[in-house]
Write a protein that holds these residues in place. Sequence first.
Motif, mmCIF file in Angstrom:
data_model
loop_
_atom_site.group_PDB
_atom_site.id
_atom_site.type_symbol
_atom_site.label_atom_id
_atom_site.label_comp_id
_atom_site.label_asym_id
_atom_site.label_seq_id
_atom_site.Cartn_x
_atom_site.Cartn_y
_atom_site.Cartn_z
ATOM 1 N N LYS A 148 -3.979 -7.170 -6.425
ATOM 2 C CA LYS A 148 -4.586 -6.142 -5.586
ATOM 3 C C LYS A 148 -4.562 -6.580 -4.120
ATOM 4 C CE LYS A 148 -7.736 -4.185 -9.011
ATOM 5 N NZ LYS A 148 -9.156 -3.874 -9.330
ATOM 6 N N ILE A 149 -4.465 -5.597 -3.243
ATOM 7 C CA ILE A 149 -4.415 -5.884 -1.806
ATOM 8 C C ILE A 149 -5.678 -6.604 -1.355
ATOM 9 C CG2 ILE A 149 -4.387 -4.791 0.473
ATOM 10 C CD1 ILE A 149 -2.558 -2.665 -0.667
ATOM 11 N N GLU A 150 -6.832 -6.183 -1.901
ATOM 12 C CA GLU A 150 -8.103 -6.816 -1.523
ATOM 13 C C GLU A 150 -8.104 -8.299 -1.884
ATOM 14 O OE1 GLU A 150 -7.733 -4.122 -3.217
ATOM 15 O OE2 GLU A 150 -8.804 -2.479 -2.225
ATOM 16 N N LYS A 172 0.834 -1.208 0.000
ATOM 17 C CA LYS A 172 0.000 0.000 0.000
ATOM 18 C C LYS A 172 0.866 1.254 0.000
ATOM 19 C CE LYS A 172 -4.024 2.050 0.255
ATOM 20 N NZ LYS A 172 -5.002 1.950 -0.853
ATOM 21 N N SER A 173 1.963 1.239 0.752
ATOM 22 C CA SER A 173 2.843 2.410 0.771
ATOM 23 C C SER A 173 3.476 2.645 -0.588
ATOM 24 C CB SER A 173 3.932 2.233 1.834
ATOM 25 O OG SER A 173 4.807 1.184 1.494
ATOM 26 N N LEU A 210 -9.233 -2.119 6.602
ATOM 27 C CA LEU A 210 -9.245 -0.685 6.899
ATOM 28 C C LEU A 210 -8.163 0.040 6.112
ATOM 29 C CD1 LEU A 210 -9.746 -0.849 10.768
ATOM 30 C CD2 LEU A 210 -11.431 -0.157 9.081
ATOM 31 N N LEU A 211 -7.048 -0.641 5.873
ATOM 32 C CA LEU A 211 -5.964 -0.036 5.108
ATOM 33 C C LEU A 211 -6.379 0.216 3.665
ATOM 34 C CD1 LEU A 211 -2.862 0.685 5.186
ATOM 35 C CD2 LEU A 211 -2.469 -1.635 4.314
ATOM 36 N N SER A 212 -7.085 -0.743 3.080
ATOM 37 C CA SER A 212 -7.496 -0.604 1.674
ATOM 38 C C SER A 212 -8.696 0.303 1.514
ATOM 39 C CB SER A 212 -7.799 -1.988 1.085
ATOM 40 O OG SER A 212 -8.819 -2.629 1.832
ATOM 41 N N ASN A 213 -9.566 0.373 2.561
ATOM 42 C CA ASN A 213 -10.751 1.231 2.466
ATOM 43 C C ASN A 213 -11.032 1.840 3.842
ATOM 44 O OD1 ASN A 213 -13.078 2.505 1.723
ATOM 45 N ND2 ASN A 213 -14.303 0.645 1.488
ATOM 46 N N PRO A 214 -10.293 2.884 4.223
ATOM 47 C CA PRO A 214 -10.424 3.444 5.572
ATOM 48 C C PRO A 214 -11.728 4.179 5.828
ATOM 49 C CG PRO A 214 -8.902 4.740 4.254
ATOM 50 C CD PRO A 214 -9.249 3.549 3.438
ATOM 51 N N THR A 215 -12.461 4.545 4.775
ATOM 52 C CA THR A 215 -13.687 5.329 4.975
ATOM 53 C C THR A 215 -14.842 4.478 5.474
ATOM 54 O OG1 THR A 215 -14.247 5.003 2.632
ATOM 55 C CG2 THR A 215 -13.005 7.006 3.220
ATOM 56 N N ASN A 216 -14.824 3.193 5.163
ATOM 57 C CA ASN A 216 -15.939 2.318 5.554
ATOM 58 C C ASN A 216 -15.398 1.180 6.411
ATOM 59 O OD1 ASN A 216 -18.343 0.979 5.773
ATOM 60 N ND2 ASN A 216 -18.356 0.212 3.673
ATOM 61 N N ASN A 217 -15.404 1.402 7.730
ATOM 62 C CA ASN A 217 -14.839 0.390 8.617
ATOM 63 C C ASN A 217 -15.887 -0.483 9.282
ATOM 64 O OD1 ASN A 217 -15.944 2.209 10.375
ATOM 65 N ND2 ASN A 217 -14.153 2.337 11.725
#
Length: 886
Positions: free
Chosen positions: A763-765, A730-731, A790-797
Amino acid sequence: MPPPTTQTQPSVQQLASRENSLFKKVVRFYEQKQYRKGLAAAREILKKSPNHGETLAMRGLILNSMGKKEEALESIRSGIRNNMVSHIVWHVYGLYQRSERKYDEAIKAYKKALQCEKDSLTILRDLSLLQIQMRDLEGYKETRHQLFNLKPGQRQSWIGFAMSYHLLKDYDMAQSVLEEFRKTQLDRPAPTPDKLYDNEHSEFLLYQNLVLREAGQYDEALRHIQVHEKDIFNKLAIAEIKSDLYVRLNSHDRAEITLRDLIERNPENKKYYYMLEKCSNLTNTDEKSKLYENLIEKYPKADAPKQICLQFLIGEPFTKSMGSYLQKGFQKGVPSLFQSMKYLYSSTEKVQIIDKLLNTYLSNLTKYGTFDVSSDTDEVEPASTNLWLQYYLAQHYDYLNQPDKAFEFIDQAIRDTPTLVELYMFKAKIFKHVGAVQMAASLMDEAQSLDTADRFVNCKCTKYFLRANQISTALETAGKFTRENSSPGDYLREMQCMWFELETARAYRRLKKYGEALKKCHEIDRHFQEFVEDQFDFHSYCLRKMVLCAYVDMLNLEDHMKGHRFFRQAAQIAVEIYIRLYDHPLSEHDDNKDENLANMSASEVKKLKSKQRKQQLREQQEKQKQIDADRKKKEFQRNRNKEDAEEEKVKEDEFVSEKLERSEKPLEEAMRFLQPLEDFSSNFLETHYLGFEVYYRRKKYLLMLRCLKRMKKLDSNNAKFHSCLMKFLKSMENEPITDDRLRTIIDDELKSFDIKQGDSVKKIEDLNAEFLKKNINSLTHRAEAAKVMLLSNPTNNCKAIEFLTTLDPNFTDQNLKTCSSIYESLQSGDYGTIENSVIEKYRNECHKLWPQADLFQTNPTPPSYTSCDSHTNGSGNSGAPSPNQN
């Protein structure tokens, strides 16, 4: 050691006859620690020759011994400026740097001194000590060679010269030097009534044999030990060396004879039995059984052969042997019986047999008073036998994670014998295992009250109070065995009691007193530095006393000192705290330190803050009182020894918790602990996980990749390894690497991680989904997978938190430790902002599974807190439950 004074010293300054004799007195006063007289004599010289460099240097050396560091350094530097060609001033400068533990600078100073006086024995000896201290083995060899050429008639010259080659693994040269020296010892004086044994020569021969064995010259080593056996007085060492050499040379018949003699000498040493097995070429269980039956018959009181038997026996033979061993243990009343049998619990089949035996014994003892009703004997077992059986059953079921049964048996044992300390101690342990640490501490305190003279029980009680976060009570308990008229905290630190400091650090971290926790970690680090520095005095002592094998062992131990579990655990705590302080600096939360403030009313918050201010004021006053008392004590000591005695040296700088927790560069401070972990604890995955977390925040991609490779090598399916790998990918997505060379290296290394699909990285997912599919029933893996979500989609936890907080009996690792870790992570914000209702729901579900755990109680009593360093008369936690409750 003072610098030598010779009339042939190269110096541009000459003293008159009277001042020259005064200078000799200065040196003598320094040697005798008559520092004030030495200073007075130096002043007399400097009145006539104010720029005499050697006198200025000696004056600085005396001032340094009196604790006046800055003035001493200025005087020594002035001496060097006034006479740069004198070996004395450079030698003094080296002594000063050595006292400051700046060994590299001291070595440079000694080498400058040798340029002025190349054949000075004193300087060469001092230089060799520093070189072996710093493990400059090549330099050590050259220095020992010079000493050997200057003093070939001294034993230390030969031994030091040989050892320099030995440490460099040049065994042939080391052996040739040792052999030449041995030939010079052939005309040793005959034994006298006053000195029947020449222990130093005996130690020399053992060391010579050690060099041969390390060189792999086993035939030569065997001949050597046989030829010189009469001159070696450590007969146990001879027998062990012979048995090892016979095994290595495949002379199994001779090895067996020697090993049987060793077993006769010490029938409890399991190593001898294992070596005997190897020598006997036993191929099956029947042959092993026959061997151990004979040994058990020959040594009926020895436990070692009986325990080894239980490792390989199965079925009916195991049942018979295990039954016999347990019965004797219960009859004797052996408290450690379960500990000696714990290794058998890795086998499900053996656990079932043990469980059946125990319940049969319990039934028979209750009804008939004997273990076996079918036996011909009418002898009834005493009541103590049933007591120790119940004690064992409690340990047995506690280990099998059946606390209800464990409580049943330990309570029955306490009712039958309410004065036995071990029963209360183990009941406290059961409470600890179910998470009721406050109750466990209360019970351990009751056990301690039954035997206040037992230091072991006192230490256990102290540890349990620390685990219950009752730091002041723990310190008061430990103070029962510390020196009178001294603070228990200071005494334990002085005694380097690291288990206490480690448990205290954990308690402070749980209380979110990060500065105090870091202080304890730094104190442990200082202890290990002292261990390394303490070896300095032994370099010359061991050569002089000829304890050479022990000296080599000590050097090897010191080289890996920071691999000890105490340092490893303290370093892990420190790195974790520094990472947390980097992510959440305390300055952002100074006004909201207490995690319960959000649930309090305005008046309660005001009362709490007032209480905290008063507590802080009391601590400051107590610290100031201690400082004043220490100052008065020093002044009294100085006045009493005003004339000649040595001034009290300045203590090392104390760590200030407020500064530690508000470090401007926490990641650099973390590296201080991380580097030794990587050097000495590289076989622990946690080391590389922490290393990744630090390098991730410092954006060191190659170092992050190195940590990932090492984690993969240790455990490719580890949950933390997966989350770190996803963070790395991700980084790289968020901040693409512009350096083509670095990008190429990383792409090549990533090929070994099985994360590519064609030429592109998955992909990370998708990678997270594959990981979950393989580990869907592992709660630990689900927790790390939720972080990746949360790392791949922090807006929807919401989905990640729901996934994380799901509990299922089918999970393989759904235990108190794992769920506690998840709950604490939810509270501390590791999964982002979460509604209190979600956390409360998870707590309720965990409370149903572990109703006695303090962490999951509805309104847990907040733990008491008092600083260890400011403690005078600590008080216990009045909120602890009654020890008679289950």
